[in-house]
Motif scaffolding. Structure first.
Motif, PDB file in Angstrom:
ATOM      1  N   ARG A   1       0.830  -1.203   0.000  1.00  0.00           N
ATOM      2  CA  ARG A   1       0.000   0.000   0.000  1.00  0.00           C
ATOM      3  C   ARG A   1       0.869   1.259   0.000  1.00  0.00           C
ATOM      4  N   GLY A   2       2.130   1.065   0.257  1.00  0.00           N
ATOM      5  CA  GLY A   2       3.093   2.152   0.196  1.00  0.00           C
ATOM      6  C   GLY A   2       4.022   1.945  -0.973  1.00  0.00           C
ATOM      7  N   ALA A   3       5.196   2.565  -0.931  1.00  0.00           N
ATOM      8  CA  ALA A   3       6.160   2.486  -2.021  1.00  0.00           C
ATOM      9  C   ALA A   3       7.541   2.208  -1.456  1.00  0.00           C
ATOM     10  N   ILE A   4       8.347   1.483  -2.246  1.00  0.00           N
ATOM     11  CA  ILE A   4       9.751   1.270  -1.915  1.00  0.00           C
ATOM     12  C   ILE A   4      10.571   2.313  -2.663  1.00  0.00           C
ATOM     13  N   LEU A   5      11.370   3.078  -1.931  1.00  0.00           N
ATOM     14  CA  LEU A   5      12.260   4.072  -2.523  1.00  0.00           C
ATOM     15  C   LEU A   5      13.657   3.467  -2.540  1.00  0.00           C
ATOM     16  N   TYR A   6      14.147   3.128  -3.727  1.00  0.00           N
ATOM     17  CA  TYR A   6      15.420   2.423  -3.825  1.00  0.00           C
ATOM     18  C   TYR A   6      16.575   3.405  -3.872  1.00  0.00           C
ATOM     19  N   ALA A   7      17.461   3.305  -2.868  1.00  0.00           N
ATOM     20  CA  ALA A   7      18.654   4.145  -2.805  1.00  0.00           C
ATOM     21  C   ALA A   7      19.898   3.279  -2.707  1.00  0.00           C
ATOM     22  N   GLY A   8      19.783   2.042  -3.202  1.00  0.00           N
ATOM     23  CA  GLY A   8      20.884   1.105  -3.108  1.00  0.00           C
ATOM     24  C   GLY A   8      21.834   1.204  -4.280  1.00  0.00           C
ATOM     25  N   PRO A   9      22.759   0.258  -4.395  1.00  0.00           N
ATOM     26  CA  PRO A   9      23.774   0.292  -5.456  1.00  0.00           C
ATOM     27  C   PRO A   9      23.148   0.108  -6.833  1.00  0.00           C
ATOM     28  N   ALA A  10      23.756   0.734  -7.844  1.00  0.00           N
ATOM     29  CA  ALA A  10      23.292   0.602  -9.216  1.00  0.00           C
ATOM     30  C   ALA A  10      23.659  -0.770  -9.747  1.00  0.00           C
ATOM     31  N   GLY A  11      23.031  -1.139 -10.868  1.00  0.00           N
ATOM     32  CA  GLY A  11      23.359  -2.399 -11.516  1.00  0.00           C
ATOM     33  C   GLY A  11      22.780  -3.613 -10.843  1.00  0.00           C
TER      34      GLY A  11
END
Length: 760
Positions: A242-252
């Protein structure tokens, strides 16, 4: 009482919220005396400070406070009658109707009061009878909770009993801990969802717990920032976000992976409300930078609401097991180089038989303006299985911001040997003029374009490496009716080849009437406007150049068929429609609107006496294809094109209609000679006896015959020894010469001489 009152079906209570100004409050039910009315302020019974009016009136009255109640106060007015007899009838006394009515009125009102009170009480359902609902004795119910036992009878429970059960037959008491463990929540494992804290470890712990227990994981409202990739193993029952995941992890790396890989089959899963957003938009260079990966799903349902900012938004992946028989509901795919990647990873995997609903694939206008972008890609890893079959898309929407730029913005990209990929109701805004690009052996794809900012010039791009064709694009934008008109009424595939020399100065065309924007004299009939030939047509290598005042059109019988589709290969033609009634008489705008077009407005041109399009039929104006609908009073019509604003070349024309009809095309008739290259006529003739070497002549009237036409003649009887020659010596006349070339006299006898001319 001064008069008899009437007890109507009116609830004996009224509620108000005071505004701090109002002092008078109406009660709409009757009372017998002022003391019969209870007045409460904020649920407290009032004993004074107000006056009651209207006692004894059928319509009720008012309570008038000496001072207005405070704003927000709850004012409750309720009738409250004593249950008692108000009169006594004497034996052998006079029974007066007024006295009886008053007594019955009072009793009826009292019953209404009782009904109003019991309406708010707990009662058995009307379908039930019996049962024990008596409260236990005071000492037995002290410090306990009132409830109901297994038979539905009233009972009491200890206040500290740690079980719960559903209030339905068959409900089993369960501990509170067991009840709360039905679904796992990310908050149960410490996730915050404030968009600031790193919820990654808590989210992964929750996903591991869901897999270990076979539970369905729930990620509630909020924004869950994570500094690490997340993976929900296939042992979990599913995921609801019901919410959102904000991805701030490593690229690739994939921000969220659902299901197990390798040879594991993830069947009957439910993933809904998926939202994954990259904190900073990807540079689109690394295809391992993915928002959501769905692995080896079978017979599952997936709802992706949002995936944004990745090189690849979402990927469905068939590994050693396949991805199949699954339904995906697609939401917003924003700012991804490839929105959805349908992929296989191994030679043993497959990706087939999947249904997709919706999907808005969009890229910001200022994002990576030098990079290609695609909505949906069908792909395979090197050496992986490449036969992706039966993918059905319903209503996808693409806004790829590539139109007019030297980049590709294409809804579908097939790099594999895909089969039976069908997409219905596609919308293309700001895309390249291709609905798909095929780089491999894709075939049997069907793309139905419902709307496209590119108009009709939407196609499949068979790029280098493509080894199969056979896919179909159905372009319905501004041409839906035109696409359904499958019966060809007439076609002139080459205007240049259809041109004929009507006279030394006039040009005509097979099957077509020549039109003029200004017809001299007093024309009034169809045949006055459909000319077999006119001057000022300029023939080109491929067609004809329409110059000022000239047009071309098909003449049709429209008494049964009302709609026609006109397709023209020309630089910028202008649609014209001329209408006639059942007597072939011209119909003007005095009869009201007589013709409608599918993609533009038609206006009446009083000089040319026809209905004329408001714009040229061009792709840029999305007007290339036009359907014309005729009013019921139109029996015959000329449907064609004319030169209005500028000279232009016409190369081909085609007229179609609904296959339920087969309307006649009118041309080459005695009263309507246009559109015919060959003209014939015959005449009864009894030539005289011809001596050897002698000849005789007869003139055969043939309207339309002109000097320079190829002429032939024949006779209905045997002509051994007689040669018939023909030439056009004067307009509308063929001179036939019979020449006896034998050495004896011949008398043919009476017969019919036939003449034929052919326009060059």
């Amino acid at each position: 009482m001064p008069e008899h009152i009437t007890i109507g079906d009116v609830a004996p209570h009224a509620l108000y919220v005071a505004d701090g100004v109002q002092t008078a409050f109406t009660y709409p039910f009757p009372i017998f005396a002022a003391a019969d009315l209870e007045v409460r302020l904020n649920r407290v019974l009032q004993s004074g400070g107000y006056a009651v009016t209207g006692a004894g009136q059928s319509g009720g009255g008012q309570v008038v406070f000496a001072a207005p109640p405070a704003a927000g106060s709850l004012v409750a007015l309720r009738r409250r009658l004593r249950i008692a007899r108000t009169t006594d009838f004497q034996e052998n006394g006079v029974l007066r109707a007024r006295t009886l009515n008053d007594e019955l009125d009072y009793q009826t009102a009292a019953l209404q009061d009782v009904a109003a009170e019991t309406a708010g009480a707990i009662r058995l359902d009307p379908s039930e009878a019996g049962g024990r609902l008596t409260l236990p004795p005071r000492e037995a119910r002290a410090n306990r909770l009132l409830g109901f036992d297994s038979l539905g009878d009233a009972t009491v429970f200890a206040r500290g009993e740690p079980t719960l059960s559903v209030p339905h037959p068959g409900g089993i008491p369960r501990t509170v801990e067991d009840k709360l463990a039905e679904r796992l929540s990310a908050r149960d494992l410490g996730a915050v969802g404030d968009g600031v804290a790193d919820d990654g470890p808590a989210l992964q712990a929750a996903m591991n717990a869901a897999a270990a227990s076979g539970r369905h994981l729930e990620i509630g409202e909020g924004t869950y920032r994570t500094g690490q990739p997340l993976s929900l193993p296939g042992a979990a029952a599913g995921l609801t976000m019901r919410g959102a995941i904000l991805y701030a992890g490593p690229a690739g790396q994939a921000a969220l992976t659902l299901g197990d890989g390798a040879a594991v089959r993830n069947a009957a899963k439910l993933y809904e409300g998926l939202r994954v957003v990259r904190e900073t938009v990807s540079d689109w260079l690394d295809e391992a930078d993915i928002g959501i990966v769905l692995r080896n799903l079978d017979a599952s349902r997936v709802e992706i609401r949002q995936v944004e900012g990745f090189t690849i938004g979402a990927r469905t992946l068939g590994e050693e097991r396949g991805f199949e028989d699954t339904t995906l509901v697609l939401g917003r795919f924003s700012n991804n180089r490839i929105g959805l990647d349908i992929r296989t990873a191994t030679a043993a995997g497959w990706n087939t038989s999947v249904r997709y609903y919706g999907g808005h694939f969009t890229v910001a206008s200022a994002l990576h303006t030098d990079k290609d972008r695609f909505g949906v890609r069908l792909s395979a890893a090197p050496g992986a299985y490449i036969a992706h079959n039966r993918h059905l898309f319903d209503g996808p929407n693409f806004e790829l911001q590539a139109e007019g730029r030297p980049i590709s913005g294409i809804p579908f990209l097939s790099e594999v040997s895909s089969r039976a990929v069908w997409a219905r109701g596609i919308r293309m805004e700001g895309c390249s003029p291709y609905v798909a690009r095929h780089t491999g052996a894709a075939e049997d794809h069907l793309y139905e374009v419902a709307w496209a900012s590119q108009g009709y010039e939407v196609d499949v791009d068979y790029a280098p490496g493509a080894t199969r064709a056979g896919s179909v694009v159905r372009r319905y934008h501004r041409a839906a009716a035109h696409r359904e008109f499958a019966r060809e009424v007439a076609a002139v595939p080459s205007l240049r080849a259809a041109a004929l020399r009507w006279s030394n100065t006039e040009t005509g065309f097979e099957r077509l009437a020549c039109l003029s924007t200004s017809v001299s004299g007093s024309p009034g009939l169809l045949e006055h406007f459909a000319f077999p030939g006119l001057d000022q047509y300029v023939l080109t290598d491929a067609g004809v150049l329409l110059t000022g005042g000239r047009g071309l059109g098909f003449v049709v019988d429209a008494r049964r068929c009302r709609e026609f589709a006109l397709a023209v290969d020309a630089d910028g033609p202008r649609l014209v429609v001329q209408c006639f009634d059942a007597n072939r008489a011209l119909l003007t705008d005095a009869a009201g609107p007589l013709a409608l077009a599918s993609g533009q407005t038609l206006a009446y041109n009083a000089t040319a006496r026809w209905w004329q399009g408001s714009a040229d039929m061009t792709d840029a104006g999305l007007l290339r294809l036009q359907v014309v609908r005729l009013a019921p009073q139109v029996a015959y019509a000329i449907i064609g094109i004319a030169r209005i604003s500028a000279d232009y070349e016409v190369r081909a024309l085609r007229l179609c209609c609904d296959p339920a009809f087969s309307p006649p095309l009118l041309y080459g008739l005695p009263w309507l000679p246009h559109g015919r290259r060959e003209l014939t006529a015959e005449l009864a003739w009894d030539p005289p006896s011809l001596a050897a070497g002698a000849s005789t002549q007869v003139n055969v009237p043939l309207p339309g015959a002109r000097a320079g036409d190829f002429a032939q003649a024949g006779f209905s009887l045997a002509t051994s020894g007689i040669v018939f020659l023909a030439n056009v010596g004067a307009s509308d006349v063929v001179t036939v010469t019979a020449w006896n070339r034998s050495g004896v006299t011949i008398d043919l006898g009476a017969g019919t001489v036939r003449a034929r001319v052919v326009k060059a």
